[in-house]
Every structure is written in C-alpha cells, then in structure tokens.
Scaffold this motif. Structure first.
Motif, PDB file in Angstrom:
ATOM      1  N   ALA A   1      -4.788  -5.867  -8.645  1.00  0.00           N
ATOM      2  CA  ALA A   1      -6.737  -4.421  -8.391  1.00  0.00           C
ATOM      3  C   ALA A   1      -6.582  -3.121  -6.572  1.00  0.00           C
ATOM      4  N   ILE A   2      -5.727  -4.348  -5.815  1.00  0.00           N
ATOM      5  CA  ILE A   2      -5.923  -3.409  -4.861  1.00  0.00           C
ATOM      6  C   ILE A   2      -4.655  -2.212  -4.902  1.00  0.00           C
ATOM      7  N   GLU A   3      -4.225  -2.428  -5.071  1.00  0.00           N
ATOM      8  CA  GLU A   3      -2.485  -1.519  -5.358  1.00  0.00           C
ATOM      9  C   GLU A   3      -2.824  -0.571  -6.384  1.00  0.00           C
ATOM     10  N   LEU A   4      -3.548  -0.429  -7.453  1.00  0.00           N
ATOM     11  CA  LEU A   4      -3.795   0.273  -8.323  1.00  0.00           C
ATOM     12  C   LEU A   4      -4.861   1.649  -8.248  1.00  0.00           C
ATOM     13  N   TYR A   5      -6.040   0.549  -7.632  1.00  0.00           N
ATOM     14  CA  TYR A   5      -6.606   1.703  -7.254  1.00  0.00           C
ATOM     15  C   TYR A   5      -6.633   2.768  -5.519  1.00  0.00           C
ATOM     16  N   SER A   6      -5.428   1.542  -4.171  1.00  0.00           N
ATOM     17  CA  SER A   6      -5.258   2.553  -3.070  1.00  0.00           C
ATOM     18  C   SER A   6      -4.258   3.685  -4.059  1.00  0.00           C
ATOM     19  N   SER A   7      -3.422   3.672  -4.752  1.00  0.00           N
ATOM     20  CA  SER A   7      -2.438   4.693  -5.368  1.00  0.00           C
ATOM     21  C   SER A   7      -2.782   5.873  -6.533  1.00  0.00           C
ATOM     22  N   GLN A   8      -3.522   5.197  -6.564  1.00  0.00           N
ATOM     23  CA  GLN A   8      -4.822   6.638  -7.254  1.00  0.00           C
ATOM     24  C   GLN A   8      -5.582   7.035  -6.838  1.00  0.00           C
ATOM     25  N   TRP A   9      -6.857   6.461  -5.977  1.00  0.00           N
ATOM     26  CA  TRP A   9      -7.469   7.301  -5.482  1.00  0.00           C
ATOM     27  C   TRP A   9      -7.531   7.011  -4.084  1.00  0.00           C
ATOM     28  N   PHE A  10      -7.694   6.149  -3.325  1.00  0.00           N
ATOM     29  CA  PHE A  10      -7.683   6.327  -1.363  1.00  0.00           C
ATOM     30  C   PHE A  10      -7.408   5.104  -0.980  1.00  0.00           C
ATOM     31  N   GLU A  11      -6.432   4.755  -0.148  1.00  0.00           N
ATOM     32  CA  GLU A  11      -5.141   4.059   0.459  1.00  0.00           C
ATOM     33  C   GLU A  11      -6.761   2.318   1.055  1.00  0.00           C
TER      34      GLU A  11
ATOM     35  N   LEU B   1       1.118  -0.862   0.318  1.00  0.00           N
ATOM     36  CA  LEU B   1       0.244   0.062   0.047  1.00  0.00           C
ATOM     37  C   LEU B   1       0.561   1.124   0.015  1.00  0.00           C
ATOM     38  N   PRO B   2       0.465   2.230  -0.645  1.00  0.00           N
ATOM     39  CA  PRO B   2       1.211   3.739  -0.771  1.00  0.00           C
ATOM     40  C   PRO B   2       1.705   4.073   0.672  1.00  0.00           C
ATOM     41  N   GLY B   3       1.003   3.707   1.582  1.00  0.00           N
ATOM     42  CA  GLY B   3       1.240   4.771   2.676  1.00  0.00           C
ATOM     43  C   GLY B   3       2.316   3.511   3.661  1.00  0.00           C
ATOM     44  N   GLY B   4       2.844   3.041   3.552  1.00  0.00           N
ATOM     45  CA  GLY B   4       4.161   1.839   4.012  1.00  0.00           C
ATOM     46  C   GLY B   4       3.309   0.699   4.101  1.00  0.00           C
ATOM     47  N   LYS B   5       2.166   0.559   4.594  1.00  0.00           N
ATOM     48  CA  LYS B   5       2.144  -0.443   5.046  1.00  0.00           C
ATOM     49  C   LYS B   5       1.258  -1.357   3.773  1.00  0.00           C
ATOM     50  N   THR B   6       1.155  -3.018   4.715  1.00  0.00           N
ATOM     51  CA  THR B   6       0.668  -4.074   3.582  1.00  0.00           C
ATOM     52  C   THR B   6      -0.525  -4.871   4.149  1.00  0.00           C
ATOM     53  N   ALA B   7      -1.028  -5.526   3.019  1.00  0.00           N
ATOM     54  CA  ALA B   7      -2.344  -6.422   3.036  1.00  0.00           C
ATOM     55  C   ALA B   7      -2.126  -7.894   2.605  1.00  0.00           C
ATOM     56  N   LEU B   8      -3.065  -8.322   2.808  1.00  0.00           N
ATOM     57  CA  LEU B   8      -2.970 -10.288   1.923  1.00  0.00           C
ATOM     58  C   LEU B   8      -3.695  -9.785   0.765  1.00  0.00           C
ATOM     59  N   ALA B   9      -3.430 -10.081   0.008  1.00  0.00           N
ATOM     60  CA  ALA B   9      -4.619 -11.311  -0.804  1.00  0.00           C
ATOM     61  C   ALA B   9      -4.068 -12.917  -1.159  1.00  0.00           C
TER      62      ALA B   9
ATOM     63  N   ASN C   1     -11.810  -8.106 -10.651  1.00  0.00           N
ATOM     64  CA  ASN C   1     -11.398  -5.785 -10.845  1.00  0.00           C
ATOM     65  C   ASN C   1     -12.897  -5.127 -10.472  1.00  0.00           C
ATOM     66  N   HIS C   2     -13.037  -5.572 -11.064  1.00  0.00           N
ATOM     67  CA  HIS C   2     -14.946  -5.064 -10.170  1.00  0.00           C
ATOM     68  C   HIS C   2     -15.750  -5.116  -8.892  1.00  0.00           C
ATOM     69  N   GLU C   3     -15.555  -6.400  -8.372  1.00  0.00           N
ATOM     70  CA  GLU C   3     -15.649  -6.425  -7.594  1.00  0.00           C
ATOM     71  C   GLU C   3     -14.915  -6.072  -6.019  1.00  0.00           C
ATOM     72  N   PHE C   4     -13.263  -5.638  -6.673  1.00  0.00           N
ATOM     73  CA  PHE C   4     -12.715  -5.210  -5.982  1.00  0.00           C
ATOM     74  C   PHE C   4     -13.214  -3.716  -5.550  1.00  0.00           C
ATOM     75  N   GLY C   5     -12.866  -3.056  -6.196  1.00  0.00           N
ATOM     76  CA  GLY C   5     -13.239  -1.519  -6.939  1.00  0.00           C
ATOM     77  C   GLY C   5     -13.933  -1.341  -5.745  1.00  0.00           C
ATOM     78  N   HIS C   6     -15.772  -1.940  -5.842  1.00  0.00           N
ATOM     79  CA  HIS C   6     -16.881  -1.957  -5.059  1.00  0.00           C
ATOM     80  C   HIS C   6     -16.117  -1.533  -3.403  1.00  0.00           C
ATOM     81  N   ASN C   7     -14.914  -2.166  -3.789  1.00  0.00           N
ATOM     82  CA  ASN C   7     -13.816  -2.036  -2.000  1.00  0.00           C
ATOM     83  C   ASN C   7     -14.193   0.084  -1.719  1.00  0.00           C
ATOM     84  N   TRP C   8     -14.303   0.115  -2.695  1.00  0.00           N
ATOM     85  CA  TRP C   8     -14.398   1.907  -2.902  1.00  0.00           C
ATOM     86  C   TRP C   8     -15.252   2.166  -2.815  1.00  0.00           C
TER      87      TRP C   8
END
Length: 867
Positions: free
Chosen positions: A363-373, A331-339, A411-418
């Motif tokens: 998908a998670i990394e791209l959305y996090s860097s582009q829009w919101f972590e 994640l862009p803030g330095g944290k990590t998560a698990l896919a 990609n679509h379903e994980f986009g819904h996490n935003w």
C-alpha cells in the motif's frame, strides 16, 4: 477511518425500501440546464492567503504546535499519567488573547455532550462504559521567560486558556505545560481502547494528550465539539514523546524510535536489522517469544522514546501479547522505510495477520509511486479492538480481519496517511475530504495490488439506489449532522465515485492525475478548504468543473440518462440514423453509448456533458449503414444511473407467435422441465459474497408448498445477522439487525412471491396477470424478453429471459420492497435441474455478487428450520 455500512444494515437479498421513481411522463422531466450550468457557483475571489487558482497565497500562514510528551502506562490500573509541554507559535497576523485546546478523553465522561447526543439505541460512536475523562492536575504558561499558572476553563472536549497578555502576531511563541492523567476506556468509540487476548491486554492509544485546536484564516479558532462521527483538525509540528511501561510490553508508535538499544535485546536488534534490508516479511517476535515472555530487557520498566517530525498527531500501542514482523518499504526517491505489524498469536495465520506487513508495504509503495512519497520512517499496523482508525505512521485495525477484509482495512487506513495526515483538511467539517479522497485512492490501489487479487469491478448502476435514495443527504454536510445510515455513502462512497467519474469519464487519467497530484503537492502539510480543491482541479486540469462540484457535492440530484428514440432519414437505415438521448433527472454527466447494427458492426460513442447545456434531449447523427438492433447508454455500468431500465433501446420487435406463456415455458424447460421441478420438495442454497472487504454469507431454504427461510450474516462481526426472512404459509416476517420490519399486505405478497424456488410454476394458477412487452430488451448486452407480472395493486414484477438460452437473467420488483437482481452461471444440481450459481444484487446500498458454494436437494428439511 474505515466505515462499514454492514453494521447499519438494510433488508438484503434483494429487498430494499428505497427505489427509483419511474418517470413515464415526458412532461415530468426534472432536468433544468440553468441550475446545472450556473455561472456564479464560486462564492469568493482569491486573496493574499488563498489564490483564485487554488494554491496557497503569497501571505498564506498557519500556526504551529510542537510537543514534548512524557507519560507512564499503569497496566494494573489501565491508566496513563504524565505531562505535555507544548510550544505554540502564532504565525497569524492576529494577536491571540486566548488559546483553545482539545481534551478528547472527555468524550468518555457520562456527562459529555457526545453522550447526551447519542441515541438510546447506541451505535459505533456511543460510550459503552464511562471514565472521568482528562483529569487536568495543573496547567502552566511560559511566555517571555516567565512561568505562571494558567487561567483556564474546560467545556466538554475543549479547554480554553485565557492569557494575561495577548500572544503577538508574526511568529511569537509560548509554552504550555499540562499535568494530566486518564483511565483508558476499554471501548474508545472505535478510535482507541484495549483488548484482552489470551496472552495479555493490547492497548491502542490515541487522543491521549491535550492537543492544540487550529486557528486559521477561514474561521479563526476551530472549536467544534468532538461528538464521535466528526474526526479531527490539527496543527503540524514535531512530536518528541516518551512512553514508560512495564518492560514485558512491546511498544510501537508514530515516528522513529530513538533508543532501540535501550529497549530491545540483541536478538531483536539483529532481526530488525535484517527486516530493514528485506523485501520479504521477517519475523522479529514469534509466537514462541510471546509464550516464553522473556525477550525483553531485564528491568521492571522501560521508557520508549519516539520522535515524529512534521506531523499533526501521534499514536502508539503496547502489549506483551504482540507478535511482530517487518519488511523494507522502497520509496521512489531512493529512501526506504519500515513496514511492520504487531498482532496476537490468535490471528497469526497466513490467511489473516500473517500477510499484514505485505499489505502495508505494498500500500505504501503504491501510493508513494502514484501520488506523493510517504513521509514517515515507519508504517505500523496494529491488531486490536479498533475496527479501523488512522494516525501518522501507525494504524489500528480489527484483529478479527482476514484475507480481503484485512487488505481492505489496511489499505484504507494507510491511505489516510495522505488524506488527512499529509494534506491536512478539516475532518470535523468535511469528512469527504479525507474519507472520500482516501476511498478513491483505495479503489485505484486495489486494482493493481498483487495483480488485482482483491479487486472486484463495481456496478455503479446498482450502487445508485444506495447513494441516491430518497433519504440521501448532500456530501457537503457536517459528519455529525449526517444520519448514521448515510454516513458511509456521503463521506466515503459518493465522493470516491465522483473522483472516479472525473478521472475516467470527464478529464481522463492523464489530466486528472496531474491535477490531483498538484493539489497534494500544493497543500502537503497545510490546511486546504473545499474551494482550494475545486479551484486547483479546475486550473490544473484546464476545465471549468463548477457544474460538477455543485451537482455532486452540494445537492442530492440524481442521474437518469436514457435513449428516447432511434429513427432513420427517409426511413432508410443505409443513410445513417438519428439517435435521441434524454436526461430525465437533475444531474448532468457525459454519455457513452454502445451501438450494434444488424450487419454486425459495433461502435462506442462518447458525448460530452455540454450536450445537456441546451436542454434535456439531444439528437445526433450516427453513420450507421444498416438497422440498429441495440443501443445502450453506459454499457459498462460506470455511472450511478438510478433507472437503468431505460438505458437500452432495441430496434427488434418480439418475434411473431411469442407470448408470455411461451417465454415462461421455455424457461421452465431450460432449467429442467415441469416434472423435475415439481419433484423438488425442499432445497437449500448456501452462498458467499463480499461487501467492502467483509465476507457475507447467505443461506436460503425452500420447502413446498409455502415455506421459505433466508438469513444473511457477517462472520467477522461475530456472525452479525443482517437480515432474517421467514415465510410459513400466511405467517410472514422480516427482521434486520434483530428488529422487525413492518410489512403491509403488498409487502407480504412480494416476499411470498420471492419465497418460491420456482415461482413460474405458479404464475397461471395463481391468477397473476402476465404481459409480454412488445419489444425485445437489452440486458448486459444480451437480447431478452420482458415479462411483466402484476401480483397486487402497487406491486409489479419484471422478469427478463435470455432470448437464446431461455434462462431468467434479471428481475426488477417495483413496489414497497423494490429490488433489482441478476442471475448467471446456471449449473446442474441434484434432481436434474439447473439453478444460477451467480447472484448479483444490492446489499446495504453496495453492489453485491454472491456465488453459490453448496446446495442440498430433498434432504427433508424440518419445519423447525423455518423460524
């Protein structure tokens, strides 16, 4: 939720029953600038809860629901039983005398309102079997230290608790304890359910506990019934939940697993630790482990304890059939998560679910860097019976998906996490605020994933016929009100295209992205309305977009831009030119023109939307130094123009001596000549295309003199037959989704015309009236002849032939079966002839591009293959 228009079908290969209305009479222009640029579009001023600038106000509030859930899964009975303890906080300024909850398992009852309002033909949200729904055993309310049995009533999917004393405003709390159970439906209206695989059942569990309805400053209690198409609107809180199940099952769920040492063996813990440090996918439970069936704690039952913070919902899945792999998310803030992904061995290949975790991670990394972590510790993709459905930190995707299909749905379903998990919009009313926004994100994401591995540039002019057809409904329509065949357009594709037009044509990426990120940041874990979105975009981008919001979201207006005329001052091309563009329909958008001069000079001109503020015509001076040989509106097909035939203007007349017959002869010679074409007794062409990530296969057969067959199928939907067309002499039939399409005599003539491999051979002898248009046309930047053929009253064919190559590159059919088809990449095949190996058309309202994979010539195709 991923919405597949495929299952609703339309007659393919080019045939569709909707078309644009030709407007040859300039006095019939529909455009009215007073309707577009309306100064009183916004109905309300800002207040202390929501500002005029689109932000939460100084006294913005929302209530809170925290859950402690304890349930047991009985795999013998396919049943869940347990308790829900809800701590509800009333942050509103209102005392609440009653509370409303959702009990959505009741949608599966035979006497449910959803069942009563489902069409007899069935559908995606119709029940296939019935259960007893949520079986409420007891409800208790604890307030001010006192616990009492609740006074409650269940109405379909809603449960009301009537309080003895109102819950006071300003932060007062109470607890609700509910003892309940339900039988797990096998098909849960494509949002939950269970799938039997060769190694056991897969349970995908959602809407599995009573949930608080939202009480907000807009509507008070939001109690619209759950009927299927409308999704959810939920309060935020923390979820502490425990799933007790047979020890042989692997359980995954929203949030963090708090007791891994109690449920995982040492080997699993070691592999999981490796995955948390790896950018490559690590196998945690492979097919050998599944078949061996002993990679779990040696106990009959295990309890899996999860915690998901600041979420609006939780879901989980369980199966002994699950393979399991995982990788680290950076994640862009330095944290990590698990896919991670769980799936049955049947779909483990690297062309299918073997790449799922790669898709999740990217998908998670791209959305996090582009829009919101990303805000959850784990992102889990579950393969099962659900075609595509989203929940916080976990999504359910159809196990049959592979390659582009799997990327698309993941990609679509994980986009819904935003949208709507982070930005908590009201899906029950405004499907476009989650599905449309998310589809927009998906399109941005797919462009860059793996250097565009699955990206296909969309032709919005072709998409226009589906988005703006005669039966179109406004985006701002409750999803349960939308006709099923238009839900995909109104909730997904049209709002996504609207955001793309804003980003690329009106605001530019820099201004749009700043405004859109501002909206996400402002309303993260809150409840925005459409007006909050509109106001935020206006203010953060610095643009009054009220005209755009009105035409795009509230109306079914169409776009038809064109070039009316090009003249030269004093008739002298060296003095520049005067170009007049026109707006023939009700919608207004900016104009882009590609201009080519006789001297070889080219230029792209961009005109703002304000040119349409004073009417439907606009003339501007262009500094040309020679005659303009072509001018094209929207040359890259980025706007949904319903009538692209008037988008191009050629200053070139047809060369002297050219006739319709000579153009046709040149074409016939270019593809092999009369004799070789006449030697083709039968021909079969097999092609493939992709729609919304799903592969579509088309088989077309011709047999002289008058037999034709075409069938289009979707393999991933159990070889669903989308359309089936047969011509056998005068016997002509067409079906879509196994239903006969009624055809009048003109419709039959059109199909019979299209049923010829080389119809130009028969133009003259068939008595068709042919006419060569007097001016050359522009087709995708190429100069072309237009030959019009009247095949019947009310049916006209317009063929376009490349002036240089002679090849047919486009066809427009006007009549009861309208269509637009383009051809390219002509290649030689057996028999010494050429056919196009690229076919562009519209499939189910979506642009479709088919590529020929196999051909067979003179193979003596039997009559039996034309039925």
């Amino acid at each position: 939720m991923r919405f597949y228009n495929i299952i609703f079908g339309a007659l393919l290969c080019a045939f569709t029953f909707q078309g644009y209305a030709q407007n040859d009479n300039q006095t019939g222009v529909k455009y009215d600038q007073h309707k577009v640029f309306n100064p009183v579009f916004y109905p309300e001023k800002g207040n202390e809860f929501r500002t005029a600038g689109g932000a939460p106000g100084s006294k913005y509030w929302q209530n809170r629901a925290d859950y402690k859930l304890e349930i047991t899964l009985d795999t013998a009975k396919h049943r869940v039983d347990g308790t829900a303890l809800i701590t509800y906080t009333n942050n509103s300024p209102d005392a609440l005398g009653f509370l409303w909850l959702q009990v959505e398992q009741n949608i599966y009852r035979e006497d449910s309102r959803a069942e009563a309002t489902s069409p007899i033909t069935g559908g995606r949200f119709s029940n296939r079997t019935f259960t007893k729904g949520d079986e409420i055993k007891a409800i208790y309310v604890t307030k001010n230290g006192k616990t009492e049995k609740a006074n409650y009533i269940v109405t379909d999917t809603r449960l009301q608790i009537k309080l003895k004393d109102s819950l006071k405003a300003g932060g007062s709390k109470l607890q609700i304890k509910i003892e309940y159970g339900f039988d797990v439906p096998q098909y849960g209206t494509d949002r939950m359910g269970r799938l039997l695989t060769k190694n056991g059942w897969i349970y995908e569990m959602a809407q599995w506990y009573p949930r608080m309805e939202v009480y907000d400053d807009v509507s008070g209690w939001n109690t619209m019934p759950y009927l299927g198409a409308g999704e959810f609107y939920l309060e935020y809180g923390n979820f502490d939940y425990t799933v007790t199940a047979p020890a042989s099952l692997l359980v995954v769920g929203s949030g963090e697993l708090l007791n891994p040492n109690e449920v995982y063996p040492a080997t699993t813990l070691s592999r999981l630790a490796e995955a948390r440090k790896s950018d490559k996918t690590v196998m945690i439970k492979d097919s050998t482990d599944v078949l061996r069936g002993n990679d779990h704690q040696n106990k009959p039952m295990l309890s899996w304890h999860f915690l998901c913070k600041n979420a609006r919902d939780v879901a989980w899945a369980a199966s002994k059939a699950f393979m399991w792999d995982a990788a680290r998310i950076n994640l862009p803030g330095g944290k990590t998560a698990l896919a991670q992904s769980v799936y049955p061995v049947e779909v483990k290949s690297n062309t299918a679910w073997g790449r799922s975790t790669e898709y999740v991670k990217n998908a998670i990394e791209l959305y996090s860097s582009q829009w919101f972590e990303y805000t959850y510790p784990v992102a889990t993709n579950v393969a099962g019976t659900v075609g595509g459905m989203e929940y916080p930190g976990i999504v359910f995707c159809g196990s049959e998906n592979k390659a582009a299909e799997l990327w698309d749905v993941t990609n679509h379903e994980f986009g819904h996490n935003w949208f709507p998990m982070i930005v908590g919009s009201n899906e029950r009313k405004y499907a476009w605020m989650d599905e449309g926004f998310n589809t927009f994100l998906n399109n941005v994401d797919t462009k860059v994933f793996n250097k565009g591995e699955y990206y296909i540039k969309q032709d919005q002019q072709k998409a226009a016929l589906g988005l703006f057809d005669q039966n179109a409904e406004p985006i701002m329509t409750i999803p349960d009100v939308l006709q099923p065949e238009f839900l995909g357009a109104a909730a997904y594709e049209k709002p996504a295209l609207g955001l793309t037009v804003l980003r690329e044509q009106i605001l530019g990426e820099q201004r749009f992205d700043y405004a859109f990120k501002t909206y996400i940041k402002r309303w993260a874990f809150k409840h925005p309305t459409p007006w909050d979105f509109f106001h935020t975009m206006d203010n953060a981008a610095g643009e009054d977009l009220s005209w755009f919001w009105n035409e795009w979201f509230f109306t079914t207006w169409k776009l038809d831009q064109g070039i009316r005329d090009i003249t030269y001052p004093d008739g002298d091309a060296s003095k520049g030119s005067l170009i007049t563009v026109e707006n023939l329909e009700e919608m207004a958008l900016p104009v882009t023109l590609l201009i080519k001069e006789e001297n070889g000079k080219t230029a792209t001109i961009q005109l703002p939307v304000e040119i349409w503020q004073r009417g439907g015509f606009w003339t501007f001076h262009y500094k040309s130094t020679s005659k303009i040989i072509s001018a094209t509106v929207d040359p890259d097909h980025l706007l949904p123009d319903i009538n692209p035939e008037n988008n191009s203007f050629s200053g070139l007349p047809v060369p002297a001596g050219a006739t319709a017959a000579s153009v046709i002869k040149t074409y016939i010679d270019a593809i092999g000549g009369v004799e070789k074409l006449k030697n083709i007794r039968d021909l079969q062409v097999s092609s493939t295309g992709t729609i919304q990530g799903s592969e579509v296969q088309m088989v077309t057969r011709y047999r002289t003199p008058d037999m034709f067959y075409q069938q289009v199928t979707v393999p991933s939907y159990n070889n669903l037959v989308v359309n089936h067309i047969v011509v056998n002499g005068d016997n002509i039939s067409a079906q879509q989704l196994n239903r006969a399409i009624p055809l009048d005599e003109v419709g039959k003539k059109i199909i019979k015309f299209k049923g010829k491999a080389f119809p130009e051979l028969d133009y003259e002898k068939s008595g068709y009236l042919m006419k060569l248009d007097s001016t050359l046309k522009i087709v995708n930047g190429d100069i072309a002849y237009e030959v019009d053929i009247n095949i019947a009253d009310g049916a006209r064919i317009k063929n376009f032939y490349n002036q240089k190559t002679g090849l047919k590159i486009k066809q427009v059919i006007e009549g009861p079966l309208t269509s637009v088809t383009e051809w390219g990449n002509y290649e030689g095949i057996t028999g010494g002839i050429k056919i196009p190996f690229l076919i562009k058309t519209t499939l189910l309202g979506q642009p479709a591009e088919f590529k020929v994979k196999e051909t067979a010539v003179n193979n003596n195709i039997s009559v039996g293959m034309f039925q």
